[in-house]
Enzyme design. Structure first.
Site, PDB file in Angstrom:
ATOM      1  N   GLU A  97       5.603   9.291  -7.821  1.00  0.00           N
ATOM      2  CA  GLU A  97       5.280   9.760  -6.050  1.00  0.00           C
ATOM      3  C   GLU A  97       6.135   9.419  -5.126  1.00  0.00           C
ATOM      4  O   GLU A  97       6.742   8.315  -5.317  1.00  0.00           O
ATOM      5  CB  GLU A  97       3.985   8.957  -5.875  1.00  0.00           C
ATOM      6  CG  GLU A  97       2.794   9.728  -5.991  1.00  0.00           C
ATOM      7  CD  GLU A  97       1.598   8.679  -5.747  1.00  0.00           C
ATOM      8  OE1 GLU A  97       0.754   8.351  -6.653  1.00  0.00           O
ATOM      9  OE2 GLU A  97       1.222   8.449  -4.396  1.00  0.00           O
ATOM     10  N   CYS A 110       9.789   7.276   1.321  1.00  0.00           N
ATOM     11  CA  CYS A 110       9.486   6.171   0.208  1.00  0.00           C
ATOM     12  C   CYS A 110       9.451   6.448  -1.299  1.00  0.00           C
ATOM     13  O   CYS A 110       8.836   7.471  -1.671  1.00  0.00           O
ATOM     14  CB  CYS A 110       7.930   5.552   0.471  1.00  0.00           C
ATOM     15  SG  CYS A 110       7.161   4.348  -0.454  1.00  0.00           S
ATOM     16  N   CYS A 117       3.396  -0.058 -13.421  1.00  0.00           N
ATOM     17  CA  CYS A 117       3.946  -1.069 -13.001  1.00  0.00           C
ATOM     18  C   CYS A 117       3.436  -2.383 -13.804  1.00  0.00           C
ATOM     19  O   CYS A 117       2.044  -2.159 -14.177  1.00  0.00           O
ATOM     20  CB  CYS A 117       3.552  -1.450 -11.321  1.00  0.00           C
ATOM     21  SG  CYS A 117       4.519  -3.072 -10.831  1.00  0.00           S
ATOM     22  N   CYS A 121      -0.780  -6.314  -9.221  1.00  0.00           N
ATOM     23  CA  CYS A 121      -1.319  -6.842  -7.940  1.00  0.00           C
ATOM     24  C   CYS A 121      -2.579  -6.115  -7.785  1.00  0.00           C
ATOM     25  O   CYS A 121      -2.853  -4.982  -8.000  1.00  0.00           O
ATOM     26  CB  CYS A 121      -0.495  -6.561  -6.921  1.00  0.00           C
ATOM     27  SG  CYS A 121       1.372  -7.183  -7.316  1.00  0.00           S
ATOM     28  N   CYS A 124      -3.884  -2.846  -6.157  1.00  0.00           N
ATOM     29  CA  CYS A 124      -2.706  -1.547  -6.078  1.00  0.00           C
ATOM     30  C   CYS A 124      -3.237  -0.776  -7.209  1.00  0.00           C
ATOM     31  O   CYS A 124      -3.579  -1.223  -8.438  1.00  0.00           O
ATOM     32  CB  CYS A 124      -1.482  -2.143  -6.371  1.00  0.00           C
ATOM     33  SG  CYS A 124      -0.299  -1.172  -6.727  1.00  0.00           S
ATOM     34  N   CYS A 338      -0.339   4.011  -2.567  1.00  0.00           N
ATOM     35  CA  CYS A 338       0.714   4.367  -3.612  1.00  0.00           C
ATOM     36  C   CYS A 338      -0.064   4.563  -4.850  1.00  0.00           C
ATOM     37  O   CYS A 338      -0.933   3.502  -5.375  1.00  0.00           O
ATOM     38  CB  CYS A 338       1.714   3.482  -3.855  1.00  0.00           C
ATOM     39  SG  CYS A 338       2.600   3.359  -2.174  1.00  0.00           S
TER      40      CYS A 338
HETATM   41  S1  SF4 Z   1       2.004  -3.481  -5.383  1.00  0.00           S
HETATM   42 FE1  SF4 Z   1       1.670  -2.238  -7.062  1.00  0.00          FE
HETATM   43  S2  SF4 Z   1       3.468  -1.271  -7.547  1.00  0.00           S
HETATM   44 FE2  SF4 Z   1       3.901  -2.841  -6.095  1.00  0.00          FE
HETATM   45  S3  SF4 Z   1       4.652  -4.639  -7.657  1.00  0.00           S
HETATM   46 FE3  SF4 Z   1       2.396  -4.878  -7.289  1.00  0.00          FE
HETATM   47  S4  SF4 Z   1       1.199  -3.542  -8.786  1.00  0.00           S
HETATM   48 FE4  SF4 Z   1       3.564  -3.184  -8.696  1.00  0.00          FE
END
Ligand code: SF4
Length: 352
Positions: A97, A110, A117, A121, A124, A338
């Protein structure tokens, strides 16, 4: 994985490397000067399109190289502010994306740095499926190139803040920055490039030592170790003090002011007391705090605080002499955070 992976990834090289490769094919090194703009300025989608390249060289290139071109599979445009969210298919079928935001100071893209990932987090959507793989320099560049071609507008700013943790794909992201700011290519000023990390401290220090002019942004999101750990698992490995110290080091090495990203989650990190602790943590630093009312994630129970609370937080922080902005929500009427566009698209595919 397709056959292309065994071929040379021609768009991930700078002009010098391209020249060396052409010499290995029995060509004159100056051919790189002819070929490079087709890749990085004119954004040709096939070797066939490169009109001033000889037929013989084209054949050699087709046999030995892979030309990475991303395919646009979805795009949504905000009716409110013209923000566009793109979903691209990578050559191996994975999805990435990217977002185009139109500001008065120019167009900002962006980009995603990984498929998925592994940082986990809590707020997210990208993290829900884990890490698949890092993007190549060519795949990073292509997000900018395709958006520029699709919109017909020049991109002047790039933020590496989409899906993925850029410093977990360090070598490729560094190469991307070098190619993106290369005078022979799009020539985007390093000062207009931002790399956002959740706080992989050794890599932040390594990046500082590269002495680039890019802006480093740290996703801080909490004023104390305890609260930060609850939102960002990486904080268990690299503590909040260490991460802030690495930002000080970045400033010392590069002279670039660091940005702290702070997502405001209702009831979790948005009290006046939190703001005071954050102020005390960052006081005296040459920095900038960007407050981001969090995007709701359906799978997790996070909501943004109301406007009043956001302003209170900002005012409290400013008492410590800290430069604070509230990030303007872009594209509020299209798929939010995102990772959500990719997720929804995959779900739709699954249903279909
Ligand atoms: S915010 Fe999401 S994409 Fe960014 S480092 Fe944390 S888990 Fe990974």
């Amino acid at each position: 994985m397709g056959v292309f992976m065994e071929k040379a990834d021609i768009k991930s090289w700078d002009q010098k490397e391209l020249g060396e490769f052409l010499v290995s094919l029995g060509e004159k090194p100056f051919r790189a000067k002819q070929l490079y703009p087709w890749l990085h300025i004119k954004h040709a989608v096939s070797f066939e399109d490169m009109t001033d390249i000889s037929k013989k060289l084209k054949e050699k290139l087709i046999n030995s190289c892979h030309l990475t071109v991303l395919r646009q599979v979805d795009m949504q445009q905000s009716k409110l502010d013209g923000t566009r969210k793109y979903l691209f298919a990578l050559p191996d079928g994975n999805l990435a994306e990217s977002v185009l935001m139109r500001y008065s100071h120019g167009n900002s893209v962006c980009v995603s740095s990984q498929v998925g990932c592994r940082m986990g987090c809590k707020f997210c959507a990208s993290a829900l499926g884990g890490l698949v793989r890092g993007l190549t320099p060519a795949e990073l560049l292509e997000q900018v190139y395709r958006i520029q071609e699709d919109s017909g507008e020049r991109v002047s700013h790039v933020v590496v803040m989409g899906m993925g943790e850029p410093l977990d794909n360090y070598g490729n992201v560094l190469k991307f920055i070098r190619l993106l700011s290369d005078g022979n290519g799009l020539n985007i000023s390093q000062r207009n490039i931002t790399v956002s990390t959740c706080g992989i401290v050794p890599k932040m220090r390594k990046l500082a030592d590269e002495k680039l002019q890019v802006t480093l942004a740290l996703s801080l999101h909490a004023p104390t170790q305890e609260k930060r750990e609850a939102l960002l698992p990486i904080a268990k490995k690299y503590g909040i003090q260490e991460a802030v110290e690495a930002c000080r080091y970045y400033f010392q090495q590069t002279g670039r002011r660091v940005t702290f990203e702070y997502s405001l989650v209702e009831g979790a990190n948005d009290s006046r007391e939190d703001a005071g602790k954050l102020g005390a943590l960052l006081q005296g630093m040459n920095c900038h705090v960007n407050l981001i009312p969090v995007n709701p994630v359906a799978e997790r129970d996070y909501r943004p605080p109301n406007r009043r609370r956001v302003l209170d937080f900002k005012n409290e922080l400013e008492k410590y002499g800290i430069n604070v902005t509230i990030r303007r929500e872009m594209g509020r009427d299209i798929d939010g955070a995102c990772g959500q566009l990719r997720k929804r698209f995959s779900e739709r595919q699954g249903e279909g």
